[in-house]
Design a protein around this motif. Sequence first.
Motif, short mmCIF file in Angstrom:
data_model
loop_
_atom_site.label_atom_id
_atom_site.label_comp_id
_atom_site.label_asym_id
_atom_site.label_seq_id
_atom_site.Cartn_x
_atom_site.Cartn_y
_atom_site.Cartn_z
N PHE A 41 0.82 -1.20 0.00
CA PHE A 41 0.00 0.00 0.00
C PHE A 41 0.86 1.26 0.00
N SER A 42 0.46 2.22 -0.82
CA SER A 42 1.11 3.52 -0.81
C SER A 42 0.01 4.56 -0.77
N ASP A 43 0.30 5.72 -0.19
CA ASP A 43 -0.73 6.76 -0.15
C ASP A 43 -0.73 7.57 -1.44
N GLU A 44 0.10 7.16 -2.39
CA GLU A 44 0.12 7.87 -3.67
C GLU A 44 -0.60 7.05 -4.73
N VAL A 45 -1.60 7.68 -5.32
CA VAL A 45 -2.42 7.02 -6.34
C VAL A 45 -1.54 6.49 -7.47
N ARG A 46 -0.58 7.30 -7.84
CA ARG A 46 0.29 6.94 -8.96
C ARG A 46 0.98 5.59 -8.71
N GLN A 50 0.94 11.36 8.96
CA GLN A 50 -0.32 11.25 8.26
C GLN A 50 -0.68 9.76 8.10
N ALA A 101 -8.23 10.71 -2.42
CA ALA A 101 -7.82 10.61 -3.83
C ALA A 101 -8.51 9.38 -4.38
N ASP A 102 -9.10 9.47 -5.52
CA ASP A 102 -9.81 8.29 -5.99
C ASP A 102 -9.56 7.99 -7.45
N ILE A 105 -7.85 6.47 -1.92
CA ILE A 105 -6.88 6.52 -0.84
C ILE A 105 -7.26 7.69 0.04
N ARG A 122 -6.50 10.07 3.08
CA ARG A 122 -5.36 10.54 3.88
C ARG A 122 -5.91 11.36 5.03
N THR A 171 2.71 8.09 6.39
CA THR A 171 3.53 8.96 5.56
C THR A 171 3.84 10.21 6.37
N GLU A 226 3.84 16.03 -4.39
CA GLU A 226 3.14 14.78 -4.73
C GLU A 226 1.64 14.98 -4.60
N TYR A 227 1.25 15.64 -3.52
CA TYR A 227 -0.15 16.04 -3.34
C TYR A 227 -0.22 17.06 -2.22
N ARG A 284 2.79 16.98 0.60
CA ARG A 284 3.70 15.83 0.51
C ARG A 284 4.64 16.14 -0.65
#
Lengths: 433, 143
Positions: free
Chosen positions: A381-386, B5, B37-38, B44, B46, B69, B98-99, B116
């Motif tokens: 799992f990563s919190d980055e969609v990419r 986070q 984020a979807d 996801i 956060r 994170t 990144e976001y 981030r």
Amino acid sequence: MIFNEEFETLPRAALEAIQLRRLRALVDRVYALVPAYRQKFEAAGVRPEDIQTLKDLQRLPFTTKQDLRDNYPFGMFAVPMEQVVRIHASSGTTGKPTVVGYTLRDIQTWSELVARSLAAAGVHRHDIIHNAYGYGLFTGGLGFHYGVERLGASVIPVSGGNTRRQIMLLQDFGPTVLTCTPSFALHLSDVAQDLGLNFQDFKLRVGIFGAEPWSEAMRQEIEKKLGLDALDVYGLSEVMGPGVSVECQEAKQGLHIAEDHFIAEIIDPHTLEVLPYGQTGELVITTLTKEAFPVIRYRTRDISSLNPEPCKCGRNLVRMTRLSGRTDDMIIVRGVNVFPSQIEAVLMEVRGLAPHYQLIVDRLNQMDTLEVQVEVDEATFSDEVRKMQQLEKGIEKNIKDYLGVSAKVRLVEPRSIPRSEGKAQRVIDRRQI
Amino acid sequence: MKVKQLSVFLENKAGRLAEVTKVLGDAGINIRALSLADTTDFGILRLIVDQYDQATQVLKQHGFTVGRTEVVALEVPDRPGGLASVLQILSASQINVEYMYAFVHHSGKNAVIIFRFNNLDRAIELLQQQGVHIFKGQEVYRL
């Protein structure tokens, strides 16, 4: 360790002499006692006296699951019911179950073969076995139970289900051996983790897993997560139950078939021709000593190959390779044969990916679609969609490269794929063909 | 300088977001900031919460996949060009966002924005040199 030194290390010629003697007796017996076999032999134009050598086995007709269904429930039994001491049944995917019976001697033979399997896996009399195969009509639970008792070790008859209680028993009773399906083993480790426990802290040192095909990569995953030696055992109720063949702890390279009790052949499932050693095809088994429910050339639908090379463990028995799937588990997606185990191998290449997956086959606008659902865990799992999308695309590319079929990968939440306590259901085919 | 986070993997299924918030609510955990984020298949979530360890624990107990994170919380002037001035500092040094998402709470006249970056430590250094106010973790959890 070898449980029955005499029979497990017989020189080839002596073994084959025993096989031939037992085969001829078997053929005489089923011809005389089981009308279904007599009819099949007559239809194939073969009589018991035609069986002069082991190669003559090939003249006998195959037995299929359909034959067993046609003679439901007891029509293929070769002894009167008063000699049958036990009944087991396997759940059929469609309709009625397949019913099998055992005489007292059959139970003794079976117990010995499971004891041999346990010994091959490195289990000793002082071991405690946590037996989480289901008890009941399924042969797994009772089959192992009797084998452990025959060996003289201690069995905890946990059966399937109630995972949390199982974890408690693993912790409190300190068993050294775990027997269950490989997917249930991983499920246990997941649940333990949730409870803040680590399998590495348990006393388990050996796991004997079977009843569903699993890959080498899954073995490594289990060994790492559970901290034990994971060994593959094979069996099916129609032939006997667990204990037909097993890996040895020394080599972990193929499953030794108890050839003094079974003859294994590999056939091409389409042409039905017998294939030479080394070639992959459908495993066919003849039981040599079963009394209540003997089978002649039973088509297992399991895909394997045979290796006659002597093993470093000292056994001279032919080894079958780990199952690479089942002929009826195989799905054909846009003309490509796909085995769930192949998809599993691709998934397991991704570091940290949980081996819990399910294949959904559907048909959209006349086109087959394959969706691979795979559970995300903390490692992936990563919190980055990419990054998550890269993971999906990467798996899709590998499936395309290795299997030649396009699949849509869908990441799903942990525990969202149903866990079975028996065989994992890997494929859901929604096509209306 | 860094803020912890939580992130949670969610399948796009009705009620999943509600479940996460309920689990946290029942445990008496307050959400300070969040973003979702979807994609077509999954989302996801956060989160920044007042009790990080406890939130991680209850979410895991309820079977969610939880990630961790580190992010930074910056004070950004609440006026035209406020955000642009902060981003300028970073883009000049090739640091990517990144976001980012805005904090629920306002602190005085300025906005609090969570970032981030691909190079968090370097970003912090640059922003500090330029006098941008970076909140400490404890400050954010209590804001």
